[in-house]
Design a protein around this motif. Structure first.
Motif, PDB file in Angstrom:
ATOM      1  N   PRO A 129      -5.509   1.152  -0.861  1.00  0.00           N
ATOM      2  CA  PRO A 129      -5.598   2.609  -0.847  1.00  0.00           C
ATOM      3  C   PRO A 129      -6.403   3.073  -2.059  1.00  0.00           C
ATOM      4  O   PRO A 129      -6.299   2.504  -3.146  1.00  0.00           O
ATOM      5  N   PRO A 136      -5.769   5.955   2.717  1.00  0.00           N
ATOM      6  CA  PRO A 136      -5.251   4.622   3.056  1.00  0.00           C
ATOM      7  C   PRO A 136      -6.361   3.721   3.570  1.00  0.00           C
ATOM      8  O   PRO A 136      -7.428   4.198   3.977  1.00  0.00           O
ATOM      9  N   HIS A 137      -6.097   2.427   3.572  1.00  0.00           N
ATOM     10  CA  HIS A 137      -7.165   1.458   3.834  1.00  0.00           C
ATOM     11  C   HIS A 137      -7.885   1.662   5.157  1.00  0.00           C
ATOM     12  O   HIS A 137      -9.096   1.466   5.249  1.00  0.00           O
ATOM     13  N   GLU A 171       0.828  -1.203   0.000  1.00  0.00           N
ATOM     14  CA  GLU A 171       0.000   0.000   0.000  1.00  0.00           C
ATOM     15  C   GLU A 171       0.867   1.260   0.000  1.00  0.00           C
ATOM     16  O   GLU A 171       0.658   2.177  -0.807  1.00  0.00           O
TER      17      GLU A 171
END
Length: 215
Positions: free
Chosen positions: A204, A190-191, A33
């Motif tokens: 992401p 971001p996640h 990520e």
């Protein structure tokens, strides 16, 4: 017979060990990520500024310089494209906010969803109810009024935290004429600041989002 049993058990153990080694860990997914985000910043020649500089610039990013601010505590990158007409959501106020957006998966560099590209014949908008609690925004999509929820089959109607952060900085008004404009931001989310699919997949997302005050 005992030798055969031993060999079978040994083979099963080796297979399990190899399978575990091939399984991607959460740490591996996090590294992937971060790499994807950093690659985008590099490829797009983004100028990253910190929150002190952002405040010194009256919470504006210079689009001509391709400035993005890193909101450190969340890991979200934000570019304020248009601050918008109207006013910010007041403390204690609950507002219906209309959002138009495009969502790109940064791992695959592909558009996963956009309510601006569904149809040229119809206008689609995601509607969310948002409240400002002393500078902390919470929100939920109104029932049946979110293409994001439908597209990802989300079990929760909670608005992703990353979508709410810009509301601290932009005006949320209505576009009554050509002289007024809706707020627009670009976000790298971001996640852990995204929706449930992002969280579970450690993905992401890059967003273009506009915010408009609903009735």
């Amino acid at each position: 017979m005992r030798k055969l049993t031993f060999l079978l058990l040994l083979l099963m153990g080796v297979t399990a060990f190899v399978g575990c080694n091939n399984q991607e860990t959460y740490a591996d997914q996090k590294k992937r990520e971060v790499a994807a985000i950093n690659q985008y910043l590099l490829d797009s020649a983004v100028t990253v500024i910190d929150e002190n500089q952002f405040a010194a610039q009256n919470y504006i990013t210079d689009v001509k310089k391709n400035e993005w601010v890193l909101l450190e505590s969340s890991g979200v990158y934000m570019q304020v494209v248009r601050i918008g007409s109207g006013e910010k959501i007041k403390d204690g106020e609950r507002v219906t906010v209309l959002c138009r957006y495009t969502e790109r998966n940064m791992l695959g560099d592909s558009i996963e969803m956009s309510n601006t590209l569904i149809s040229k014949m119809h206008q689609f908008v995601d509607k969310m109810s948002v409240v400002n609690n002393s500078g902390t925004f919470t929100g939920s999509f109104l029932s049946g009024e979110s293409t994001l929820v439908s597209a990802h089959n989300l079990t929760s109607t909670s608005v992703p935290s990353g979508w709410l952060l810009p509301l601290m900085y932009v005006n949320v008004g209505r576009q009554y004429s050509d002289d007024t404009e809706t707020a627009k931001v670009r976000l790298i989310v971001p996640h852990d600041m995204g929706h449930l699919s992002a969280t579970s997949g450690v993905i992401p997302y890059l967003y273009d989002i506009t915010y408009e005050r609903g009735r």
